[in-house]
Design a protein around this motif. Structure first.
Motif: not given
Length: 664
Positions: A59-83
């Motif tokens: 509703y306001d565009g503020s960020s809850a955080g972000e997750a960068t994909v690690g090298a071992e996951s590069a090339g895949f079209a799926k994320w799983t991460f925790q905040m």
């Protein structure tokens, strides 16, 4: 698909125990370690390990955080991460790439590069998701912009490779700033650009079929004039540029629209010319020359239609399609020479439209006598927004005094028998029967130019401002691009003044072809002619003069160019300004250069012609001038003057290279 790595991103607990980040009526009362699971809707893989997904409060565009994909996951079209410490029951969105500020303005560039992948230029946004205390929160990333994919084939150019693709959508925003609103609506900024390009990492051989994909703003191009321009290159580095007309239709966000194009069979757009013999210097041009010659008939009624090809030439990425055209020289000072649609008036927003085959028709008025109509005038062409693209000088002459070429002999070539804008030739003036037909003002009809500029100026007596044309003046300087879009903006002169703000010295010195030896895009002469060099200007008719001054030689074997005529019936004895410049410019008064028969410094004013070369200093150019004080006096030897002065131009036949015919 192998499992993606778990990325943990620390996120501080929001103030107010999360009440300011929840869109529900009841603020969340607890926080949890939330697991997010996301995929791309189109299954496209990540482009490298630096990619990141950002979670934002919707509703306001503020960020809850972000997750960068690690090298071992590069090339895949799926994320799983925790905040950690995410408010339970919070509405969130996922944005990719994380650098995009959602829902703030984002930019889709007009220049794209295949090596960086089309995803770099695309923004993906998920639907709303609601966080919960346990269990993963799924989201699907959907591409907000459109993607176009071109599949090129060809037989004619099978030995070439595809190097670059451009899309030009006349009047439609396809690149630039845009927003994705909360409801998923796309809003494009008003300044969005109507062209976009893709440069391939390495040229793709057309013999094997070549494809190129571009990210583009969602837009409906149904019925729009769209050009797909391709640049091809062969093994020797020879390039071919083909602008192809293309029907596109609607380009939807989140979709890939494919086009199969046979380069050999597609129609090249008919409003553009690919080749031009002029030296372009990185600029562009419209039409084959900046001056158009047209014959009219003395004593005849009506007008003579003058059809001008105004197709652009040069860098296709810079030109615009001409849409409107109109008269630039106002009728009252032009003796009503030109008419367009029955009107001879200047209009800053003309209504006459360029034809489908990219020509304009200007009517040149015949004369009841030799001085009842003007000799030259100018017309301008405009784009759809009334930006002046280019201007043309229309130079008329009478059938019984058609321009002819004076043979200068030797290696000097042939020169037009009059200056640009000059009413009569010397042979006409030398005919006793024509004296009575000459009226006052005839000899002020020559066009005046600041050195190196392509557009002429006209004056009323001594006063530039009183000429009643759309002139504006400046005491500063102008760039070359500014002079093209402002042909009647005049830089006021002083003795050593240069109008040109261009910093490229090699370009400035070759504005009129003195360095390249070729006709340039800024040359004011008609097709087949170019501005004369100083060497040609030195071949002066000695009739009426005394011994040539020291340092100047005359080719006695050549038929000389007649610059003045002693039998002029308007002269004081054998004196008259033929085509001249005002000797004593005054910046303060605005009387910059004009014809005058008064004496200055004890001499009658003479006449002056520009040579095509710069003088020793870059602010000055070479010229030839004559004045009278008991004899005609040449000032060409080592003479130079500021480029902001105005003088007439004489044109010489252009010698184009002759292509050799291969032996059979």
């Amino acid at each position: 698909m192998s499992a993606a790595a778990i990325i943990t991103v620390a996120c501080e607990k929001p103030d107010g125990e999360g009440g300011n980040v929840s869109s529900s009526s009841e603020p969340p009362t607890e926080f949890a370690s939330v697991t997010f699971e996301g995929v791309f809707a189109d299954g496209t893989m990540l482009w490298n390990e630096e990619d990141a997904v950002k979670i934002v409060y919707s509703y306001d565009g503020s960020s809850a955080g972000e997750a960068t994909v690690g090298a071992e996951s590069a090339g895949f079209a799926k994320w799983t991460f925790q905040m950690e410490n995410v408010g339970v029951g919070t509405n969130v969105k996922a944005v990719y790439p994380a650098g995009a500020e959602y829902p703030q303005t984002m930019t889709l560039p007009s220049e794209q590069f295949e090596a960086e992948g089309v995803r770099k230029y695309s923004v993906y946004v998920s639907d709303n998701a609601v966080t919960k205390k346990s269990g993963a929160v799924p989201f699907t990333l959907k591409c907000a912009n459109a993607v176009v994919k071109f599949n090129f084939t060809t037989e004619e150019y099978s030995e070439y490779s595809l190097e670059m693709v451009e899309i030009l959508a006349d009047g439609h925003g396809i690149a630039g700033d845009w927003r994705v609103e909360e409801n998923g609506e796309i809003n494009i900024a008003k300044r969005a650009q109507d062209r976009i390009s893709l440069t391939l990492a390495s040229p793709a051989p057309l013999a094997q079929g070549a494809s190129a994909s571009l990210a583009i703003l969602p837009v409906d191009l149904s019925g729009a004039n769209v050009t797909v321009a391709v640049t091809l290159v062969d093994a020797e580095g020879t390039k071919v540029f083909l602008p192809l007309a293309q029907q596109v239709g609607k380009l939807a966000g989140g979709a890939v629209t494919e086009f199969d194009i046979d380069v050999s069979n597609e129609a090249v757009v008919d409003w553009y010319v690919m080749d031009d013999p002029r030296e372009m210097h990185g600029f562009y041009a419209y039409g084959p020359a900046n001056t158009v010659m047209v014959a009219k008939t003395k004593g005849a009624e009506g007008t003579v239609p003058c059809v001008i090809d105004v197709r652009p030439r040069g860098d296709f990425s810079k030109v615009r399609k001409p849409v409107y055209y109109g008269i630039l020289t106002k009728a009252d000072m032009n003796r009503k020479l030109l008419e367009i649609g029955g009107s001879n008036a200047y209009n800053a927003r003309p209504t006459s439209r360029v034809s489908e085959n990219c020509t304009i028709t200007v009517d040149v008025v015949n004369g009841n006598n030799y001085t009842s109509t003007g000799t030259w005038g100018t017309v301008g062409i405009y784009d759809k927004d009334y930006n002046l693209l280019w201007s043309f000088m229309i130079f008329s002459y009478f059938h019984d005094d058609a321009p002819a070429d004076v043979d200068c002999g030797g290696t000097y070539g042939k020169v037009m028998d009059r200056a640009l804008g000059q009413t009569f030739s010397g042979r006409w003036l030398a005919d006793e029967a024509n004296k009575a037909a000459v009226a006052d003002g005839v000899f002020t009809s020559a066009a005046y130019f600041q050195w190196g500029r392509k557009d002429p100026f006209m004056f009323n007596a001594k006063d530039l401002i009183a000429a009643k044309f759309p002139y504006t003046t400046t005491t500063g300087t102008m760039t070359i691009a500014e002079t093209i879009s402002n042909p009647y903006k005049v830089v006021l002169s002083s003795d050593k003044k240069d109008w040109c703000a261009e910093t490229d010295a090699s370009l400035k010195s070759d504005l009129w072809g003195a360095v390249s030896g070729r006709k340039t895009v800024f040359d004011p002469c008609p097709e087949g002619y170019k501005v004369m060099s100083a060497a040609i200007l030195r071949q002066i008719d000695k009739d009426g003069s005394t011994t040539p001054e020291t340092g100047r030689t005359i080719d006695e074997t050549a038929e000389a160019i007649k610059y003045y005529y002693v039998d002029n019936p308007l002269a004081e004895g054998d004196l008259w300004l033929y085509t001249g410049m005002m000797w004593n410019e005054s910046v303060s008064s605005g009387n910059n250069w004009a014809n005058t028969s008064s004496q200055q410094n004890g001499q009658h004013a003479g006449y002056a012609y520009w040579a095509n070369n710069e003088a020793a200093t870059a602010t000055e150019a070479s010229w030839i001038s004559f004045s009278w004080n008991g004899r005609w006096s040449s000032r060409l030897a080592s003479k130079k003057t500021g480029k902001a002065r105005g003088a007439a131009v004489r044109c010489i036949k252009e010698e184009l290279p002759v292509e050799e015919t291969p032996a059979e």
